[in-house]
Each structure stands twice: as C-alpha cells, then as structure tokens.
Design a protein around this motif. Sequence first.
Motif, PDB file in Angstrom:
ATOM      1  N   SER A 465     -10.622 -44.649   5.490  1.00 14.16           N
ATOM      2  CA  SER A 465     -10.190 -43.290   5.868  1.00 14.16           C
ATOM      3  C   SER A 465     -11.245 -42.249   5.510  1.00 14.16           C
ATOM      4  O   SER A 465     -11.441 -41.268   6.245  1.00 14.16           O
ATOM      5  CB  SER A 465      -8.861 -42.951   5.181  1.00 14.16           C
ATOM      6  OG  SER A 465      -9.014 -42.926   3.769  1.00 14.16           O
ATOM      7  N   HIS A 469     -12.985 -39.599   8.070  1.00 12.76           N
ATOM      8  CA  HIS A 469     -13.018 -38.153   7.831  1.00 12.76           C
ATOM      9  C   HIS A 469     -14.459 -37.620   7.847  1.00 12.76           C
ATOM     10  O   HIS A 469     -14.724 -36.539   8.386  1.00 12.76           O
ATOM     11  CB  HIS A 469     -12.359 -37.828   6.486  1.00 12.76           C
ATOM     12  CG  HIS A 469     -10.903 -38.163   6.437  1.00 12.76           C
ATOM     13  ND1 HIS A 469     -10.246 -38.487   5.266  1.00 12.76           N
ATOM     14  CD2 HIS A 469      -9.975 -38.259   7.426  1.00 12.76           C
ATOM     15  CE1 HIS A 469      -8.982 -38.743   5.522  1.00 12.76           C
ATOM     16  NE2 HIS A 469      -8.790 -38.616   6.831  1.00 12.76           N
ATOM     17  N   GLN A 513      -8.513 -28.930   4.131  1.00 14.49           N
ATOM     18  CA  GLN A 513      -7.528 -30.001   4.260  1.00 14.49           C
ATOM     19  C   GLN A 513      -7.974 -31.255   3.500  1.00 14.49           C
ATOM     20  O   GLN A 513      -7.197 -31.871   2.757  1.00 14.49           O
ATOM     21  CB  GLN A 513      -7.322 -30.331   5.736  1.00 14.49           C
ATOM     22  CG  GLN A 513      -6.378 -31.492   6.004  1.00 14.49           C
ATOM     23  CD  GLN A 513      -6.387 -31.905   7.471  1.00 14.49           C
ATOM     24  OE1 GLN A 513      -6.626 -31.085   8.358  1.00 14.49           O
ATOM     25  NE2 GLN A 513      -6.129 -33.179   7.718  1.00 14.49           N
ATOM     26  N   LEU A 514      -9.268 -31.611   3.670  1.00 14.66           N
ATOM     27  CA  LEU A 514      -9.790 -32.803   3.003  1.00 14.66           C
ATOM     28  C   LEU A 514      -9.878 -32.613   1.494  1.00 14.66           C
ATOM     29  O   LEU A 514      -9.720 -33.570   0.719  1.00 14.66           O
ATOM     30  CB  LEU A 514     -11.176 -33.155   3.569  1.00 14.66           C
ATOM     31  CG  LEU A 514     -11.210 -33.595   5.033  1.00 14.66           C
ATOM     32  CD1 LEU A 514     -12.644 -33.876   5.469  1.00 14.66           C
ATOM     33  CD2 LEU A 514     -10.340 -34.844   5.249  1.00 14.66           C
ATOM     34  N   ARG A 516      -7.759 -30.881  -0.357  1.00 14.71           N
ATOM     35  CA  ARG A 516      -6.409 -31.121  -0.893  1.00 14.71           C
ATOM     36  C   ARG A 516      -6.063 -32.610  -0.855  1.00 14.71           C
ATOM     37  O   ARG A 516      -5.512 -33.165  -1.812  1.00 14.71           O
ATOM     38  CB  ARG A 516      -5.384 -30.318  -0.079  1.00 14.71           C
ATOM     39  CG  ARG A 516      -5.481 -28.815  -0.286  1.00 14.71           C
ATOM     40  CD  ARG A 516      -4.294 -28.108   0.332  1.00 14.71           C
ATOM     41  NE  ARG A 516      -4.256 -28.274   1.788  1.00 14.71           N
ATOM     42  CZ  ARG A 516      -4.823 -27.436   2.643  1.00 14.71           C
ATOM     43  NH1 ARG A 516      -5.497 -26.381   2.187  1.00 14.71           N
ATOM     44  NH2 ARG A 516      -4.729 -27.652   3.939  1.00 14.71           N
ATOM     45  N   GLN A 517      -6.431 -33.269   0.259  1.00 21.82           N
ATOM     46  CA  GLN A 517      -6.146 -34.690   0.411  1.00 21.82           C
ATOM     47  C   GLN A 517      -6.893 -35.521  -0.634  1.00 21.82           C
ATOM     48  O   GLN A 517      -6.365 -36.506  -1.181  1.00 21.82           O
ATOM     49  CB  GLN A 517      -6.549 -35.146   1.812  1.00 21.82           C
ATOM     50  CG  GLN A 517      -6.198 -36.595   2.131  1.00 21.82           C
ATOM     51  CD  GLN A 517      -4.700 -36.826   2.202  1.00 21.82           C
ATOM     52  OE1 GLN A 517      -3.965 -36.036   2.790  1.00 21.82           O
ATOM     53  NE2 GLN A 517      -4.223 -37.900   1.554  1.00 21.82           N
ATOM     54  N   ASN A 518      -8.122 -35.100  -0.939  1.00 14.57           N
ATOM     55  CA  ASN A 518      -8.942 -35.823  -1.929  1.00 14.57           C
ATOM     56  C   ASN A 518      -8.292 -35.814  -3.296  1.00 14.57           C
ATOM     57  O   ASN A 518      -8.268 -36.848  -4.002  1.00 14.57           O
ATOM     58  CB  ASN A 518     -10.330 -35.184  -2.002  1.00 14.57           C
ATOM     59  CG  ASN A 518     -11.221 -35.831  -3.045  1.00 14.57           C
ATOM     60  OD1 ASN A 518     -11.574 -36.998  -2.943  1.00 14.57           O
ATOM     61  ND2 ASN A 518     -11.573 -35.068  -4.078  1.00 14.57           N
ATOM     62  N   MET A 520      -5.108 -35.545  -3.995  1.00 17.01           N
ATOM     63  CA  MET A 520      -3.942 -36.436  -3.977  1.00 17.01           C
ATOM     64  C   MET A 520      -4.357 -37.903  -3.987  1.00 17.01           C
ATOM     65  O   MET A 520      -3.748 -38.737  -4.690  1.00 17.01           O
ATOM     66  CB  MET A 520      -3.090 -36.145  -2.733  1.00 17.01           C
ATOM     67  CG  MET A 520      -2.373 -34.802  -2.789  1.00 17.01           C
ATOM     68  SD  MET A 520      -1.179 -34.571  -1.436  1.00 17.01           S
ATOM     69  CE  MET A 520      -2.285 -34.434  -0.041  1.00 17.01           C
ATOM     70  N   ASP A 521      -5.426 -38.259  -3.232  1.00 15.01           N
ATOM     71  CA  ASP A 521      -5.872 -39.655  -3.165  1.00 15.01           C
ATOM     72  C   ASP A 521      -6.407 -40.143  -4.502  1.00 15.01           C
ATOM     73  O   ASP A 521      -6.192 -41.304  -4.898  1.00 15.01           O
ATOM     74  CB  ASP A 521      -6.937 -39.820  -2.087  1.00 15.01           C
ATOM     75  CG  ASP A 521      -6.364 -39.695  -0.682  1.00 15.01           C
ATOM     76  OD1 ASP A 521      -5.132 -39.773  -0.539  1.00 15.01           O
ATOM     77  OD2 ASP A 521      -7.148 -39.498   0.277  1.00 15.01           O
TER      78      ASP A 521
END
Length: 564
Positions: A465, A469, A513-514, A516-518, A520-521
């Motif tokens: 993923s 990205h 967006q990435l 915030r996603q980072n 969480m991941d």
Amino acid sequence: MSIWIIFKLLGSLALLMFGMKSMSESIQKLAGPQLRHLLASMTGNRFSAMLAGVFVTAAVQSSTATTLMTVSFVNAGLLTLLQAISVIMGAHIGTTVTAWVMSLGLAFDVTCLVYPAFFFGIILIYMKSRRIIGDFLFGAAFLFLGLFTLKESGFGVAEDAGVSEVIRAFFSSFSEAIFLNSLFLLLTGTMLTLCVQSSAAIMAFTMILCSTGLTDLHQGIMLVLGENIGTTITSNIVASGANTQARRAAFAHLLVNVVGVVWVMAVLPWFVQLVCGLVGYDTHSPRSERIPVVLAAFHTCFNICNTLLLIGLVPYIERLVCAVVTPRNVEEEEDFRLHFITSGIMKTPELSVLEAHKEIESFAGRMQRMFGMVCELLVEKDEQKFSKLYERIKKYEGISDNMEIEIAKYLDQVSDAHLSDETKAKIRAMLREISELESIGDSCYNMARTIHRKVKGKKEHFTKSQYEHLHQMMNLTDNALSQMNVLMQGRKESFDMKHTFNIEHEINNYRNQLKRQNIMDVNDHKYTYAVGTIYMDIISECEKLGDYVVNVVEARMGSRQKQA
C-alpha cells in the motif's frame, strides 16, 4: 600634431561605432519582439526568409545583430538551418543600407541636424515613456557627428605631410593590380573588421581613405570585400559554444561571403566598370568626392548579385556545411554546458533575454527528467543499476546548481545594460524561476538520498500500500511538472493557471491524508516507525516540489499570489 590627428581619427571612429550601436540597440528595444516575430514567421520558403533578413537588417542597421539573432534562433530551434541561410543572405543585402547612410553622411554637411537631435534626444531620455526614442536620436546624432569628424580628420591626415606620406607609401607599395596585392588588401580589410567588430566603421574609414586620395578605387574595393568576410567572423565566434546547427549557420554565413568574393574577383574589372556606369562615375577622370558613392554602389551590387546567384543553391550549401561542421562527440545531457546562452560580442539585451528564456526552458525540462529518474530509483531492484541511477541523479543535482549560477551570472551581466522596464521585469522573473527550479533539483536529490538510505539499510521495506501511495503521489507531482513545462515551452497568454493550482491542492490534500494514515498504520504495527519516517520524508518532499512548481508558474505568469 601628427599624433593629435591620429587620435582624432580614432576618436571619430569610436564615436561612429557608438552611434551605430546605440541606434541598433534602440530599434531592437523599440521593435525587438516584432522583428523576432517577423523572422520567425516570414521563413516559409527561402525567398520570404531572404526578404525577412533584408527588412530586419535595414531596420536595425546592423547585419551583425541580424546574424546573431538568426544564429540564436537556430540554437533555440526556432529556425531551421535552411531558413537561417536564406535569412543571412538577406542580411547581406540589408546591410548595404548602412553603406549608403555612410556615403550620404560624408557627401553632405549634416551637422545642422546633429545638435537639434542631441537637444530633443536628451528631453526624450528624461521622459520615461519616450526614453528609447531619445536613445535613438542620440545614436543617430553621434553617428553623423562621428562621420563629420572622421571626414575632417581624414582630410587633416591628407594635409599632414608626415602622416600622409607614410600612408601613401604603404598603399603605393600595393598599387599594382596583381593577385598578391589584392589578396593582401583583402586580408587587411578582413583583419581590420575582425579587430574593430564593425564593418560599418571600417567602411566609413575606407571611404575617407579613398576620398582623400590616400588610396585608389581598386584598393578601396578590395578593402570593402575584405570587410564582407571580416563581418562573418563575429557570428562564428559567438556560435563556437553553441549547438551544431548554430555553428553550421555561422559557417554558412562565412561560406556565402567567401564564395562571393572568389567569383567577383574573377570578373572584378568588368564588375567595377558596370558599377561605375550605374552611378555615372568616370574612372579616367576621377572625382574623389564621388568615390564614397561608388563604394556604396559596389557594396550593394555585389551583395545583391551574390545573393541572387546563391539563393537557388541554398539546399546544396546546407549539405556542404553539414558535412564540414559535424556534431561534437559528447553526451550533452550528462555533461553540464549551457545549450542556448553563448558568450557573444555586440549582443543586445533583447537577444540576450531570448537566449536566457530558452535556457530556462531547457533547465525546466531537465528537472522533470531528473524527477523521472527518482521514480525509477524507487522501483529499481538490481543493485548495480540502482547505484548507477543514483549517481546520475547526484550528477543532475550538480548540473542544476551550475545552471542556476551560470544563468544568474548571465542575467546579471545583461542587467548592467540600459534596459526597458519590461525587460527589467522579465529578468527579475527569470531570476526567481531559476531559483525555484534549482530547489526542484534539491528536492529530487533529497528523495533519491532517502531512497538510497532505505535500500542500503537492507532492513526496512515499504508495504504494497505504501508503494501504491508513493506512485500516486509521484504521478501527481509529475503532472505538476508537465504543466510547468507546457507553460515554459508555450505562450503564457494561452495557459490556464487554475490547472496548476488544482494539482497543487490535490497534492496537499493527499499529503495530509497520507500523514494521518501513516500515524494510524504505525500504531497498528503495519510497519515500523523508521519505515514510516522514510515514507513520509518522500511524500513531504513531493509536496515541497509541488510548491516550487507553483512558484515557477507564478514567476513566469507575473503573478505574486496564489489563486484559490
């Protein structure tokens, strides 16, 4: 007294050259874009290209300026070699107007017009909106004042027994019309023009020598032919650092004039009789005051005949110069050198700005190719190919630094000249453009170093993923670079800035967006914090690069604030 007369003669030549230069530069500032457009548009066939060369040279009063403009256009890819050769042939005819200006200035007393021109010129110079017209009037006044002073100085030399006897003795030793004497005088005219870098000034000097009786008509004609060859040297000097096509155009300029001199020397006695008959000059009872007109007429007839004889042979001339001037055996893309900026002589600010504009276009294209290498580096699995690609990116970063410095240095030299407000604004925008382009190069190199650090660590790997990205972010960034290059290579009037700003907003939103996603991941242990840091470093660098792209676009469009 003799030394004073010689210095007066040299000073008159300097005044004349300054006047010619000021006139030419003023006309190019006043109508430079229109003249460039004329050259670019009237080149559909060799005859229209020739007429464009005639008109532009007659307008700017300088075949050198037209030839340098033509060589620069070839260097920039705006003219083909075939078109350029035809334009240069037309420039040979257009430059004969200057010879007639010289002969008329020597034949008539125009000093009554010189001082009013100075007076009105200085008024216009202090009127900001009319400054260029004032510069033109000053140039014209200096030109005719120089001619008048040159005429007086010439007759002063003729009356000074010491100086005139030396000059007469020198030329009398070559008075016999044999081939070696003619060749020596031809080379003398060539070398004088090469040293002075102004065929117009040497033409005026030749007219004075003949008018005062220090040289005869045949010697004057041989000097004029030498001047025709000497004036071609300038374009060859300028083109020496340019690309292959520009060097070919400059060599064609030299070749056309050399061929012309060869055939006219074979028929010289008959050709001179024909010219004298056209202007009503009797060689058996010569009147020295008519000799400048004869020289101007000879210059005109020679260049017209030479052009008419050779215009049909332009395709063959093109083949010959292509065979003689071969491409350099270098990898131009991998070795730093400026493609369009050449260290020339007597170039005007208008022409210099055009060269810088084309160089910045090349700079922008190079930066997008550098970013393409970073995209390749991200997915390269072969260790040897990876190292080689990384070294190329590193080399490109050095090239971007050098290009910024060299273009800025060149623009700084151009800004020392007397510029219009519009040209000053262009230079300021160009300086901003190259600074932002160099920052794009830095961002590309930063991404490459980050990827290099990850690969050399051999412990950290991106997830599927993350790769997806990164590819999406890099595609957005590449789209921004593509839009920037569309603007750099086209006309800003037809460019829509909204598209660039939309891409930038998309990059910013995707970065957020990435980000915030980072977080969480990493918290969900999908990958380590170290991998997440490297991953976000590349994403953030892409976002920075997008900002630099917008800055370049704003600089080119003349905008200072981002649009919503």
